[in-house]
Design an enzyme around this catalytic site. Structure first.
Site, mmCIF file in Angstrom:
data_model
loop_
_atom_site.group_PDB
_atom_site.id
_atom_site.type_symbol
_atom_site.label_atom_id
_atom_site.label_comp_id
_atom_site.label_asym_id
_atom_site.label_seq_id
_atom_site.Cartn_x
_atom_site.Cartn_y
_atom_site.Cartn_z
ATOM 1 C CE LYS A 98 0.441 10.848 1.729
ATOM 2 N NZ LYS A 98 1.522 11.789 1.335
ATOM 3 C CE LYS A 141 8.083 10.212 -0.537
ATOM 4 N NZ LYS A 141 6.768 10.873 -0.756
ATOM 5 C CG ASP A 149 -0.104 12.247 -1.921
ATOM 6 O OD1 ASP A 149 -1.027 12.593 -1.160
ATOM 7 O OD2 ASP A 149 1.064 12.112 -1.510
ATOM 8 C CD GLU A 165 2.008 8.779 -3.955
ATOM 9 O OE1 GLU A 165 1.644 9.523 -3.024
ATOM 10 O OE2 GLU A 165 2.607 7.703 -3.772
ATOM 11 C CG ASP A 185 5.335 10.231 -4.061
ATOM 12 O OD1 ASP A 185 4.846 11.025 -4.890
ATOM 13 O OD2 ASP A 185 5.201 10.350 -2.833
#
Length: 355
Positions: free
Chosen positions: A264, A161, A240, A215, A189
Protein backbone atom coordinates in the site's frame (compact mmCIF):
# COMPACT_ATOMS: atom_id res chain seq x y z
CA UNK A 1 14.77 21.55 -12.63
CA UNK A 2 14.28 22.10 -8.91
CA UNK A 3 11.38 22.07 -6.45
CA UNK A 4 10.18 25.62 -5.77
CA UNK A 5 7.19 25.15 -3.46
CA UNK A 6 5.35 22.42 -1.55
CA UNK A 7 1.85 23.08 -0.22
CA UNK A 8 -0.68 20.85 1.53
CA UNK A 9 -4.35 21.11 2.48
CA UNK A 10 -7.16 18.97 3.90
CA UNK A 11 -9.93 17.73 1.64
CA UNK A 12 -13.09 16.11 2.96
CA UNK A 13 -14.15 12.84 1.33
CA UNK A 14 -17.80 12.05 2.02
CA UNK A 15 -18.35 8.36 2.75
CA UNK A 16 -21.49 6.67 1.45
CA UNK A 17 -21.55 4.46 4.57
CA UNK A 18 -19.16 3.45 7.43
CA UNK A 19 -16.31 1.03 6.72
CA UNK A 20 -15.88 -1.74 9.34
CA UNK A 21 -12.88 -4.09 9.67
CA UNK A 22 -11.57 -6.29 12.46
CA UNK A 23 -9.21 -3.70 13.97
CA UNK A 24 -11.39 -0.61 13.71
CA UNK A 25 -14.06 1.31 11.85
CA UNK A 26 -14.09 4.48 9.75
CA UNK A 27 -17.09 6.80 9.88
CA UNK A 28 -15.72 9.92 8.22
CA UNK A 29 -12.74 10.67 6.09
CA UNK A 30 -10.38 13.53 5.37
CA UNK A 31 -7.34 13.32 3.16
CA UNK A 32 -4.33 15.58 2.60
CA UNK A 33 -3.63 16.80 -0.92
CA UNK A 34 -0.08 17.94 -1.62
CA UNK A 35 0.88 20.30 -4.43
CA UNK A 36 4.52 20.45 -5.54
CA UNK A 37 5.64 23.03 -8.09
CA UNK A 38 8.98 23.36 -9.86
CA UNK A 39 10.75 26.56 -10.88
CA UNK A 40 9.64 25.81 -14.46
CA UNK A 41 5.99 25.88 -13.37
CA UNK A 42 5.31 22.14 -13.58
CA UNK A 43 2.80 21.15 -10.87
CA UNK A 44 2.41 17.67 -9.41
CA UNK A 45 -0.28 16.43 -7.03
CA UNK A 46 -0.01 13.76 -4.37
CA UNK A 47 -2.08 12.48 -1.49
CA UNK A 48 -1.52 11.28 2.05
CA UNK A 49 -4.17 9.71 4.21
CA UNK A 50 -3.54 8.08 7.56
CA UNK A 51 -5.54 5.34 9.20
CA UNK A 52 -4.73 5.65 12.89
CA UNK A 53 -5.03 1.94 13.67
CA UNK A 54 -2.73 1.01 10.76
CA UNK A 55 -0.19 3.78 10.15
CA UNK A 56 -0.69 5.83 13.33
CA UNK A 57 -1.23 9.00 11.28
CA UNK A 58 -4.00 11.58 11.11
CA UNK A 59 -4.57 14.38 8.62
CA UNK A 60 -3.09 16.80 11.16
CA UNK A 61 0.09 14.78 11.67
CA UNK A 62 0.43 14.43 7.89
CA UNK A 63 0.08 18.18 7.42
CA UNK A 64 2.69 18.73 10.14
CA UNK A 65 5.07 16.18 8.62
CA UNK A 66 4.76 17.69 5.14
CA UNK A 67 5.58 21.06 6.70
CA UNK A 68 8.76 19.63 8.21
CA UNK A 69 9.78 17.76 5.07
CA UNK A 70 9.26 20.64 2.65
CA UNK A 71 11.95 22.69 4.36
CA UNK A 72 14.46 19.98 3.45
CA UNK A 73 13.18 19.33 -0.09
CA UNK A 74 12.81 22.78 -1.64
CA UNK A 75 15.70 23.31 -4.03
CA UNK A 76 16.15 19.62 -4.82
CA UNK A 77 15.72 17.96 -8.22
CA UNK A 78 12.32 16.16 -8.36
CA UNK A 79 13.87 13.46 -10.56
CA UNK A 80 16.39 12.61 -7.79
CA UNK A 81 13.82 10.35 -6.16
CA UNK A 82 16.28 8.09 -4.32
CA UNK A 83 18.02 11.10 -2.79
CA UNK A 84 14.70 12.70 -1.87
CA UNK A 85 13.57 9.57 -0.02
CA UNK A 86 16.91 9.46 1.78
CA UNK A 87 16.42 13.07 2.86
CA UNK A 88 12.85 12.40 4.01
CA UNK A 89 13.88 9.30 5.97
CA UNK A 90 16.72 11.01 7.79
CA UNK A 91 14.48 14.01 8.54
CA UNK A 92 11.52 12.03 9.93
CA UNK A 93 11.17 8.38 10.80
CA UNK A 94 7.84 6.71 9.96
CA UNK A 95 5.22 9.20 8.63
CA UNK A 96 4.85 7.04 5.51
CA UNK A 97 1.63 8.68 4.30
CA UNK A 98 3.20 12.15 4.32
CA UNK A 99 6.16 10.80 2.36
CA UNK A 100 3.80 9.02 -0.04
CA UNK A 101 2.00 12.30 -0.77
CA UNK A 102 5.25 13.99 -1.76
CA UNK A 103 6.48 10.93 -3.67
CA UNK A 104 3.28 10.70 -5.77
CA UNK A 105 3.44 14.42 -6.57
CA UNK A 106 7.03 14.03 -7.76
CA UNK A 107 6.12 11.13 -10.05
CA UNK A 108 3.30 13.31 -11.43
CA UNK A 109 5.88 16.01 -12.18
CA UNK A 110 8.24 13.49 -13.81
CA UNK A 111 5.45 12.20 -16.07
CA UNK A 112 4.44 15.71 -17.08
CA UNK A 113 8.03 16.73 -17.81
CA UNK A 114 8.62 13.54 -19.84
CA UNK A 115 5.24 14.02 -21.60
CA UNK A 116 4.16 10.52 -20.63
CA UNK A 117 1.25 9.09 -18.63
CA UNK A 118 2.48 7.59 -15.37
CA UNK A 119 1.92 3.96 -16.33
CA UNK A 120 4.26 4.46 -19.32
CA UNK A 121 6.82 6.38 -17.25
CA UNK A 122 6.92 3.32 -14.95
CA UNK A 123 7.65 1.08 -17.92
CA UNK A 124 4.19 -0.31 -18.53
CA UNK A 125 2.33 -0.97 -21.77
CA UNK A 126 -1.12 -1.86 -20.39
CA UNK A 127 -3.39 1.13 -19.86
CA UNK A 128 -5.88 -0.57 -17.54
CA UNK A 129 -6.23 -2.95 -14.61
CA UNK A 130 -8.96 -4.78 -12.73
CA UNK A 131 -9.82 -4.22 -9.08
CA UNK A 132 -11.76 -6.26 -6.60
CA UNK A 133 -14.47 -4.84 -4.37
CA UNK A 134 -14.66 -5.48 -0.62
CA UNK A 135 -17.45 -6.93 1.47
CA UNK A 136 -17.23 -5.29 4.89
CA UNK A 137 -17.96 -7.04 8.19
CA UNK A 138 -21.63 -7.48 9.00
CA UNK A 139 -23.99 -10.34 9.64
CA UNK A 140 -23.62 -13.29 7.24
CA UNK A 141 -26.93 -12.27 5.67
CA UNK A 142 -25.79 -8.66 5.15
CA UNK A 143 -22.45 -9.76 3.74
CA UNK A 144 -24.08 -12.18 1.31
CA UNK A 145 -26.41 -9.49 0.03
CA UNK A 146 -23.48 -7.12 -0.44
CA UNK A 147 -21.55 -9.80 -2.35
CA UNK A 148 -24.50 -10.37 -4.68
CA UNK A 149 -24.71 -6.64 -5.37
CA UNK A 150 -20.97 -6.59 -6.19
CA UNK A 151 -21.32 -9.47 -8.66
CA UNK A 152 -24.34 -7.72 -10.15
CA UNK A 153 -22.08 -4.74 -10.89
CA UNK A 154 -19.78 -6.96 -12.97
CA UNK A 155 -16.98 -7.69 -10.48
CA UNK A 156 -15.15 -11.01 -10.69
CA UNK A 157 -12.99 -10.61 -7.55
CA UNK A 158 -14.40 -10.11 -4.05
CA UNK A 159 -12.38 -9.45 -0.91
CA UNK A 160 -14.21 -10.42 2.28
CA UNK A 161 -13.37 -8.77 5.59
CA UNK A 162 -13.18 -11.13 8.57
CA UNK A 163 -11.44 -11.51 11.92
CA UNK A 164 -14.00 -10.63 14.59
CA UNK A 165 -15.79 -13.97 15.09
CA UNK A 166 -14.24 -16.98 13.39
CA UNK A 167 -17.40 -19.09 13.17
CA UNK A 168 -19.31 -16.18 11.64
CA UNK A 169 -16.39 -15.64 9.24
CA UNK A 170 -16.75 -19.20 7.94
CA UNK A 171 -20.52 -19.00 7.78
CA UNK A 172 -20.39 -15.71 5.85
CA UNK A 173 -17.97 -17.16 3.30
CA UNK A 174 -20.07 -20.31 2.96
CA UNK A 175 -23.19 -18.26 2.23
CA UNK A 176 -21.36 -15.95 -0.14
CA UNK A 177 -19.92 -18.87 -2.11
CA UNK A 178 -23.34 -20.50 -2.39
CA UNK A 179 -24.85 -17.20 -3.55
CA UNK A 180 -22.23 -16.07 -6.10
CA UNK A 181 -21.34 -19.48 -7.52
CA UNK A 182 -18.01 -21.21 -8.18
CA UNK A 183 -16.48 -18.82 -10.72
CA UNK A 184 -16.15 -15.68 -8.59
CA UNK A 185 -12.70 -15.23 -7.02
CA UNK A 186 -12.82 -14.86 -3.23
CA UNK A 187 -10.07 -13.58 -0.90
CA UNK A 188 -10.33 -13.27 2.89
CA UNK A 189 -8.77 -10.47 4.95
CA UNK A 190 -8.69 -11.19 8.68
CA UNK A 191 -6.89 -7.92 9.54
CA UNK A 192 -4.79 -9.62 12.26
CA UNK A 193 -7.94 -11.06 13.90
CA UNK A 194 -7.03 -14.75 14.37
CA UNK A 195 -4.43 -16.68 16.35
CA UNK A 196 -1.98 -18.94 14.55
CA UNK A 197 -3.72 -22.05 15.88
CA UNK A 198 -7.20 -20.88 14.94
CA UNK A 199 -5.95 -19.80 11.52
CA UNK A 200 -5.07 -23.36 10.50
CA UNK A 201 -8.55 -24.63 11.38
CA UNK A 202 -10.32 -21.72 9.72
CA UNK A 203 -8.18 -21.79 6.59
CA UNK A 204 -8.91 -25.48 6.05
CA UNK A 205 -12.61 -24.61 5.93
CA UNK A 206 -11.99 -21.63 3.70
CA UNK A 207 -10.07 -23.83 1.25
CA UNK A 208 -13.08 -26.13 0.96
CA UNK A 209 -15.13 -23.08 -0.05
CA UNK A 210 -12.75 -22.17 -2.85
CA UNK A 211 -11.07 -19.17 -1.19
CA UNK A 212 -7.88 -18.42 -3.12
CA UNK A 213 -5.92 -16.31 -0.59
CA UNK A 214 -6.00 -15.39 3.10
CA UNK A 215 -4.64 -11.98 4.09
CA UNK A 216 -2.97 -11.13 7.41
CA UNK A 217 -4.54 -13.82 9.62
CA UNK A 218 -2.36 -13.03 12.66
CA UNK A 219 -0.96 -9.91 14.38
CA UNK A 220 1.51 -7.89 12.33
CA UNK A 221 4.47 -8.72 14.60
CA UNK A 222 3.95 -12.50 14.38
CA UNK A 223 6.14 -13.37 11.39
CA UNK A 224 6.87 -16.81 12.83
CA UNK A 225 3.12 -17.35 13.09
CA UNK A 226 2.68 -16.40 9.44
CA UNK A 227 5.45 -18.81 8.45
CA UNK A 228 3.86 -21.61 10.50
CA UNK A 229 0.45 -20.97 8.94
CA UNK A 230 1.93 -20.91 5.44
CA UNK A 231 3.65 -24.25 6.04
CA UNK A 232 0.27 -25.82 6.87
CA UNK A 233 -2.04 -23.89 4.57
CA UNK A 234 -3.53 -25.35 1.38
CA UNK A 235 -4.06 -21.82 0.00
CA UNK A 236 -1.73 -18.82 -0.40
CA UNK A 237 -1.02 -16.59 2.61
CA UNK A 238 -0.75 -12.82 2.15
CA UNK A 239 0.91 -10.23 4.39
CA UNK A 240 -0.50 -6.74 4.80
CA UNK A 241 0.16 -5.06 8.14
CA UNK A 242 3.33 -7.16 8.49
CA UNK A 243 4.91 -5.32 5.56
CA UNK A 244 5.44 -1.56 5.62
CA UNK A 245 8.93 -1.33 4.17
CA UNK A 246 11.42 -3.06 1.87
CA UNK A 247 13.15 -4.30 5.03
CA UNK A 248 9.89 -5.91 6.18
CA UNK A 249 9.54 -7.57 2.79
CA UNK A 250 13.06 -8.97 3.06
CA UNK A 251 12.26 -10.47 6.50
CA UNK A 252 9.05 -12.05 5.20
CA UNK A 253 10.69 -13.74 2.23
CA UNK A 254 13.69 -14.83 4.32
CA UNK A 255 11.33 -16.59 6.74
CA UNK A 256 9.28 -18.15 3.89
CA UNK A 257 6.29 -16.57 5.61
CA UNK A 258 4.15 -15.49 2.65
CA UNK A 259 3.07 -16.24 -0.89
CA UNK A 260 1.78 -12.71 -1.56
CA UNK A 261 2.53 -9.23 -0.18
CA UNK A 262 -0.12 -6.52 -0.09
CA UNK A 263 1.70 -3.28 -0.86
CA UNK A 264 0.00 0.00 0.00
CA UNK A 265 1.41 3.37 -0.98
CA UNK A 266 0.32 4.88 2.33
CA UNK A 267 2.12 2.18 4.34
CA UNK A 268 5.42 2.20 2.49
CA UNK A 269 5.89 5.86 1.55
CA UNK A 270 4.86 5.97 -2.10
CA UNK A 271 5.69 4.55 -5.50
CA UNK A 272 9.46 4.46 -5.07
CA UNK A 273 9.35 2.23 -2.00
CA UNK A 274 6.50 0.17 -3.50
CA UNK A 275 8.70 -0.60 -6.49
CA UNK A 276 11.48 -1.72 -4.14
CA UNK A 277 9.14 -4.03 -2.22
CA UNK A 278 7.82 -5.52 -5.44
CA UNK A 279 11.36 -6.17 -6.68
CA UNK A 280 12.30 -7.96 -3.45
CA UNK A 281 9.13 -10.04 -3.67
CA UNK A 282 9.50 -10.87 -7.37
CA UNK A 283 13.12 -11.97 -7.10
CA UNK A 284 12.10 -14.36 -4.31
CA UNK A 285 9.10 -15.87 -6.09
CA UNK A 286 6.51 -13.92 -4.08
CA UNK A 287 3.64 -12.21 -5.90
CA UNK A 288 2.07 -8.88 -4.93
CA UNK A 289 -1.27 -7.15 -4.56
CA UNK A 290 -1.59 -3.36 -4.61
CA UNK A 291 -4.01 -2.30 -1.90
CA UNK A 292 -5.28 1.00 -0.58
CA UNK A 293 -6.44 2.74 2.57
CA UNK A 294 -9.25 5.24 2.00
CA UNK A 295 -7.63 7.27 -0.75
CA UNK A 296 -9.20 9.50 -3.38
CA UNK A 297 -8.64 9.33 -7.12
CA UNK A 298 -5.15 10.84 -6.71
CA UNK A 299 -3.53 7.91 -4.95
CA UNK A 300 -5.75 5.34 -6.68
CA UNK A 301 -4.53 6.64 -10.04
CA UNK A 302 -0.93 6.23 -8.89
CA UNK A 303 -1.60 2.72 -7.60
CA UNK A 304 -3.45 1.64 -10.74
CA UNK A 305 -0.54 2.86 -12.89
CA UNK A 306 1.83 0.77 -10.80
CA UNK A 307 -0.29 -2.37 -11.12
CA UNK A 308 -0.61 -1.85 -14.87
CA UNK A 309 3.16 -1.50 -15.21
CA UNK A 310 4.31 -4.59 -13.30
CA UNK A 311 3.18 -8.18 -14.06
CA UNK A 312 4.13 -9.38 -10.56
CA UNK A 313 0.96 -7.69 -9.27
CA UNK A 314 -1.61 -10.46 -9.58
CA UNK A 315 -4.34 -8.58 -7.70
CA UNK A 316 -5.53 -5.01 -7.52
CA UNK A 317 -7.44 -3.96 -4.40
CA UNK A 318 -8.01 -0.33 -5.33
CA UNK A 319 -11.65 0.06 -4.38
CA UNK A 320 -11.68 2.91 -1.85
CA UNK A 321 -13.09 5.51 -4.26
CA UNK A 322 -16.24 3.37 -4.64
CA UNK A 323 -17.09 4.23 -1.02
CA UNK A 324 -17.06 7.99 -1.56
CA UNK A 325 -19.32 10.46 -3.24
CA UNK A 326 -17.38 11.94 -6.15
CA UNK A 327 -15.40 14.97 -5.01
CA UNK A 328 -15.78 18.05 -7.24
CA UNK A 329 -12.27 19.07 -6.14
CA UNK A 330 -10.52 15.96 -7.51
CA UNK A 331 -11.19 14.71 -11.04
CA UNK A 332 -9.71 12.46 -13.71
CA UNK A 333 -6.88 9.95 -13.47
CA UNK A 334 -8.93 7.08 -14.82
CA UNK A 335 -12.34 6.06 -16.02
CA UNK A 336 -14.18 3.16 -14.46
CA UNK A 337 -16.36 0.52 -16.11
CA UNK A 338 -17.38 -2.08 -13.53
CA UNK A 339 -14.14 -3.49 -12.12
CA UNK A 340 -11.88 -2.10 -14.85
CA UNK A 341 -9.94 1.12 -14.31
CA UNK A 342 -8.74 2.62 -17.60
CA UNK A 343 -5.89 5.02 -17.03
CA UNK A 344 -5.73 8.52 -18.44
CA UNK A 345 -3.45 9.20 -21.39
CA UNK A 346 -2.77 12.69 -20.08
CA UNK A 347 0.76 13.27 -18.82
CA UNK A 348 1.60 12.23 -15.26
CA UNK A 349 -1.37 11.13 -13.18
CA UNK A 350 -3.87 12.86 -15.43
CA UNK A 351 -5.50 14.34 -12.32
CA UNK A 352 -7.19 17.72 -12.06
CA UNK A 353 -7.33 19.27 -8.57
CA UNK A 354 -8.93 22.48 -7.34
CA UNK A 355 -6.21 23.59 -4.95
Amino acid sequence: MIIKTIEAKKVNLELLHPVVVAIGSIHSCETVVVKVETEEGIVGYGEGIGVTFVTGETVDTILSAVGVLKNELIGLDPFAIDHIHSVMDRTLIHNASAKAAIDIALYDIMGKHAKMPLYRLLGGIADQMETDLTVMIGTPEEMTEEALQIVGRGFHHIKIKAGLHSEEDVEAVRRIREAVGPHIHLKIDANQGWSAGDSIRIIQKMAELGVEAVEQPVPAWDIDGLAYIRSKSPIPIMADESCFSPQDAAKLVKKDAVDIINIKLMKCGGLYRALQINTIAETNGVRCMLGCMMESRISISAGAALVASRPNFIYGDLDSFFYFKESPEIRGGFTCTGPRLKLSEEYGLGIKVDF
